[in-house]
Design an enzyme around this catalytic site. Structure first.
Site, PDB file in Angstrom:
ATOM      1  N   ARG A 129      18.449  54.438 -66.801  1.00  0.00           N
ATOM      2  CA  ARG A 129      19.003  53.299 -68.039  1.00  0.00           C
ATOM      3  C   ARG A 129      21.047  52.946 -68.174  1.00  0.00           C
ATOM      4  NH1 ARG A 129      14.143  49.975 -68.497  1.00  0.00           N
ATOM      5  NH2 ARG A 129      15.064  48.249 -69.520  1.00  0.00           N
ATOM      6  N   ARG A 144       6.343  39.673 -74.934  1.00  0.00           N
ATOM      7  CA  ARG A 144       6.647  40.561 -75.252  1.00  0.00           C
ATOM      8  C   ARG A 144       7.601  40.246 -76.397  1.00  0.00           C
ATOM      9  NH1 ARG A 144       8.683  44.690 -70.456  1.00  0.00           N
ATOM     10  NH2 ARG A 144      10.494  44.308 -71.730  1.00  0.00           N
ATOM     11  N   ARG A 160       7.330  34.959 -69.358  1.00  0.00           N
ATOM     12  CA  ARG A 160       5.800  36.037 -69.109  1.00  0.00           C
ATOM     13  C   ARG A 160       5.377  36.285 -70.428  1.00  0.00           C
ATOM     14  NH1 ARG A 160       9.206  41.371 -67.178  1.00  0.00           N
ATOM     15  NH2 ARG A 160       9.549  41.679 -69.034  1.00  0.00           N
ATOM     16  N   ARG A 198      20.036  41.287 -73.487  1.00  0.00           N
ATOM     17  CA  ARG A 198      19.034  42.668 -72.728  1.00  0.00           C
ATOM     18  C   ARG A 198      19.534  43.056 -71.391  1.00  0.00           C
ATOM     19  NH1 ARG A 198      13.216  41.377 -72.122  1.00  0.00           N
ATOM     20  NH2 ARG A 198      13.664  43.170 -70.544  1.00  0.00           N
ATOM     21  N   LYS A 250      10.962  44.903 -61.541  1.00  0.00           N
ATOM     22  CA  LYS A 250      10.574  46.552 -60.720  1.00  0.00           C
ATOM     23  C   LYS A 250       9.159  46.737 -61.119  1.00  0.00           C
ATOM     24  CE  LYS A 250      14.148  47.265 -63.940  1.00  0.00           C
ATOM     25  NZ  LYS A 250      14.535  46.368 -64.587  1.00  0.00           N
TER      26      LYS A 250
HETATM   27  P1  AMP Z   1      11.509  47.506 -70.671  1.00  0.00           P
HETATM   28  O1  AMP Z   1       9.931  47.155 -70.536  1.00  0.00           O
HETATM   29  O2  AMP Z   1      11.950  48.500 -68.972  1.00  0.00           O
HETATM   30  O3  AMP Z   1      12.419  45.801 -69.965  1.00  0.00           O
HETATM   31  O4  AMP Z   1      12.099  47.983 -71.421  1.00  0.00           O
HETATM   32  C1  AMP Z   1      12.390  47.655 -72.586  1.00  0.00           C
HETATM   33  C2  AMP Z   1      12.883  47.807 -73.750  1.00  0.00           C
HETATM   34  O5  AMP Z   1      12.532  49.199 -74.003  1.00  0.00           O
HETATM   35  C3  AMP Z   1      14.654  48.265 -73.214  1.00  0.00           C
HETATM   36  O6  AMP Z   1      15.263  46.612 -73.544  1.00  0.00           O
HETATM   37  C4  AMP Z   1      15.221  49.135 -73.900  1.00  0.00           C
HETATM   38  O7  AMP Z   1      15.484  48.998 -75.674  1.00  0.00           O
HETATM   39  C5  AMP Z   1      13.651  50.285 -73.552  1.00  0.00           C
HETATM   40  N1  AMP Z   1      13.966  50.735 -73.643  1.00  0.00           N
HETATM   41  C6  AMP Z   1      13.148  50.859 -71.711  1.00  0.00           C
HETATM   42  N2  AMP Z   1      13.157  52.546 -71.048  1.00  0.00           N
HETATM   43  C7  AMP Z   1      14.836  52.515 -71.331  1.00  0.00           C
HETATM   44  C8  AMP Z   1      16.172  53.925 -70.952  1.00  0.00           C
HETATM   45  N3  AMP Z   1      15.638  54.150 -69.733  1.00  0.00           N
HETATM   46  N4  AMP Z   1      16.797  53.580 -72.445  1.00  0.00           N
HETATM   47  C9  AMP Z   1      16.652  52.844 -73.005  1.00  0.00           C
HETATM   48  N5  AMP Z   1      16.302  52.255 -73.517  1.00  0.00           N
HETATM   49  C10 AMP Z   1      14.568  51.947 -73.013  1.00  0.00           C
END
Ligand code: AMP
Length: 215
Positions: free
Chosen positions: A88, A161, A127, A172, A13
């Protein structure tokens, strides 16, 4: 034009959002990046959400909605946004509808990047990114052109990360299946959900997304 890119962790994404941002002058709103910036700032909020993020669980709807609302209301969002990692959960999707309506904006496309989970674990595990500019790389699929040097900014400092560790990756995916996948029927019922095959080459995926948004 306002669109959402949906898909499990590691679907690509962020990569596709950056491409669309450049090609169409849209603004990428990635809640994961915003929350990571908050934890890096050392703020009180950042300290509260750090452990949640590292475990692979979701940050509360309340916090995420507040974070995104400020950005959707900002002047630079007027020409269009690409939502990456938000919504989400169903409450987040409902809050987004209300936010957009409140700013006289509408959602044009919701694009699901369909991927194979087993392959994603492999993608996530390899990654890493540049600590200075955030450019993303992969140990096997996308190494820097010069070993150890960021293609974009020349930095030598790379990070992985914490939530790309195998235990957090499993968590996740579980969270995606239980809390995020239910938003698919929500958008399907509105008739705006479209899918692309996210397992293809990056350029092929971009092409498929472009075909949808140019309709
Ligand atoms: P991402 O970079 O999108 O994979 O997000 C990394 C982490 O940030 C996720 O595993 C959640 O802990 C938190 N996070 C990101 N976006 C959201 C969201 N829309 N709702 C809740 N937690 C989020």
């Amino acid at each position: 034009m306002n669109l959402i890119l949906l898909g499990p962790p590691g679907a690509g994404k962020g990569t596709q959002a950056k491409r669309l941002e450049q090609a169409h002058g849209l603004v990428q709103l990635a809640t994961g990046d915003m929350l990571r910036a908050e934890t890096a700032s050392g703020s009180e909020l950042g300290r509260r959400i750090k452990a949640v993020m590292e475990s692979g669980a979701l940050v509360s709807d309340e916090i995420v909605i507040e974070v995104i609302e400020q950005r959707i209301a900002a002047p630079e969002a007027k020409d269009g946004v690409i939502l990456d990692g938000f919504p989400r959960t169903i409450p987040q999707a409902e809050a987004l509808d209300a936010m957009l309506a409140g700013h006289d904006l509408k959602l044009d496309h919701v694009i699901l990047m369909e991927v194979d989970e087993a392959a994603l674990v492999d993608r996530l595990a390899g990654r890493f990114s540049c600590r200075a500019c955030g450019a993303s790389y992969h140990e096997r699929y996308h190494r820097p052109k010069r070993e150890g040097v960021c293609d974009v900014c020349g930095s030598h400092d790379f990070v992985q990360r914490p939530d790309d560790r195998p235990e957090a990756v499993q968590k996740r995916f579980e969270v995606y299946r239980q809390q995020t996948a239910p938003i698919l029927p929500y958008y399907r019922a509105k008739g705006i959900l479209e899918t692309v095959d996210g397992m293809g080459e990056m350029d092929a995926v971009t092409k498929a997304i472009e075909a949808i948004i140019s309709r």
